[in-house]
Design an enzyme around this catalytic site. Structure first.
Site, PDB file in Angstrom:
ATOM      1  CD1 TRP A 131      -2.595   1.271   0.223  1.00 35.85           C
ATOM      2  CD2 TRP A 131      -2.270   1.563   2.550  1.00 35.85           C
ATOM      3  NE1 TRP A 131      -3.678   2.377   0.713  1.00 35.85           N
ATOM      4  CE2 TRP A 131      -3.414   2.551   2.340  1.00 35.85           C
ATOM      5  CE3 TRP A 131      -1.666   1.904   3.751  1.00 35.85           C
ATOM      6  CZ2 TRP A 131      -3.747   3.424   3.129  1.00 35.85           C
ATOM      7  CZ3 TRP A 131      -2.112   2.684   4.788  1.00 35.85           C
ATOM      8  CH2 TRP A 131      -3.308   3.512   4.464  1.00 35.85           C
ATOM      9  CG  ASP A 211      -2.045  -3.110   7.649  1.00 39.37           C
ATOM     10  OD1 ASP A 211      -3.101  -3.025   8.505  1.00 39.37           O
ATOM     11  OD2 ASP A 211      -1.753  -2.385   6.653  1.00 39.37           O
ATOM     12  CE  LYS A 246     -10.557  -0.232   3.616  1.00 37.77           C
ATOM     13  NZ  LYS A 246     -10.102   0.633   2.655  1.00 37.77           N
TER      14      LYS A 246
END
Ligand code: LMR
Length: 396
Positions: A131, A211, A246
């Site tokens: 990312w 993560d 999310k």
């Protein structure tokens, strides 16, 4: 003048696409940019469990006073259980410290500052690619950022090259691993791969930072936690950043946690005190609303069940969009070339399209995706898969 020397910098590679997409007047445009889930109507709706929890909070919440540097303790306990498992022995042994943060991004920044302040001299290693914000968050926290290989030029997961690189990482350095639904590639490690990673991490005394931003979007809420739980069970120390953006649809509420597993309860208190001091200087107290919603959901069997069903619905829809896109590409002679899209996990796919093709898709077909060919599969309109496939075929 004070500001005359300030230069304009380029927009964020991901968030910048929101505006570009909004400004495109083509009614047939496709938004495969920023990682948000869209339903069959193309909407990012608020999950029903979240709405119900919010309604309860309106009635129940009596104060908006500060919640303290670590946030709401109930949220910390419940999110730790969600990540580590209800019956995790680490929780019973009080080896876990959870700090509520403004989103998973806040948890990453907190972990970066924690490493810089409390473990000086340690570098951090990121997957190549990762990312894009991982790169800048840790650099801004003052850490030396290095990379280990993750996918090769043919857009395939390269576990052997990854493990070979781990053999060269200095003892004590931090390795960032994506728990599931790797962003940006969608390529996840299998169980055997994770065991190999664990072996080298332990032998070389590396500190993992896991993560965990997409729990429930890969293979399921419990299944996706497999690697994080393995590492927590097998290693004395571990950092986990958890995001509720999310899976709870709480994107703008900025809800997440930094979960730190320590060797014993005493050390957990030492680490916790440092995190509180660092967080105080970053954002003082974390935002409350999203975490209060999550605590309301996870603390109530009925709401939790409803939420788990909604996450599962999203997960299945993403999986269907993946296979649907490959099916739509097949009559165009591209089924084989893009078969990996159906095998990847989570919202994102490293499609294998290059920057040139991404630019053409955007300018000639109003298809918006992130550079290096990252597509947010969860943003695809299922009724227009053939049009999307035709646009991709036109630039291939
Ligand atoms: C993404 O990668 O698109 C998401 O995680 C949203 C973000 O903040 O970049």
């Amino acid at each position: 003048m004070h500001f005359s020397d300030i230069q304009r910098v380029p927009g964020d590679p991901i968030l910048g696409l929101i505006e570009a997409y909004a400004n495109d007047t083509n009614p047939n445009k496709f938004d495969l940019g920023v990682g948000v889930y869209k339903d069959a109507q193309g909407l990012t709706t608020i999950p029903r469990a979240v709405k119900l929890a919010e309604q309860r909070l309106v009635d129940k919440q009596l104060t908006k006073t500060y919640i303290g540097g670590h946030g709401e303790p109930r949220f910390g306990t419940l999110i730790s259980q969600l990540v580590l498992g209800d019956n995790s022995p680490l929780l019973a042994a009080r080896r876990v410290s959870a700090t509520q943060t403004p989103g998973g991004t806040g948890a990453l920044r907190l972990s970066g500052d924690f490493i810089a302040e409390c473990l000086p001299g340690r570098g951090i290693w990121l997957s190549d690619p990762t990312w894009p914000i991982h790169e800048t968050i840790f650099a801004k926290a003052g850490l030396k950022v290095s990379h280990y290989p993750y996918v090769d030029r043919e857009n395939r997961l390269t576990v052997d090259a990854m493990l070979a690189a781990f053999e060269t990482i200095p003892s004590g350095d931090v390795v960032l691993l994506h728990a599931c639904c790797h962003n940006p590639t969608g390529f996840d490690l299998g169980h055997e791969d994770w065991k190999r990673v664990l072996e080298v991490v332990r032998r070389r005394n590396l500190l993992p930072l896991i993560d965990f931003a997409y729990q429930g979007f890969g293979d399921g809420l419990e299944e996706d936690a497999w690697a994080a739980r393995l590492f927590a069970a097998e290693l004395p120390e571990l950092l986990i950043t958890s995001s509720c953006s999310k899976n709870f649809g709480l994107y703008r509420e900025r809800t997440g946690a930094l979960i730190v597993c320590c060797a014993d309860a005493e050390k957990s208190l030492d680490v916790r005190s440092q995190l509180s001091s660092i967080a105080r200087n970053l954002w003082s107290n974390p935002p409350d609303h999203g975490a209060a919603v999550v605590a309301e959901i996870l603390g109530d069997a009925e709401l939790k069940q409803l939420w788990a069903e909604e996450v599962e619905e999203m997960r299945q829809r993403i999986a269907q969009l993946r296979s649907g896109l490959v099916q739509a590409l097949t009559p165009l002679g591209l089924g084989q070339r893009f078969a990996h899209i159906a095998q990847q996990r989570g919202m994102f796919s490293y499609t294998g399209l290059n920057d040139d093709q991404v630019a053409r898709l955007r300018h000639e077909h109003s298809v918006y995706m992130v550079n290096a060919g990252r597509a947010n599969v969860a943003g695809i309109d299922a009724t227009r898969l053939h049009a999307l496939a035709a646009a991709i075929a036109a630039v291939c």
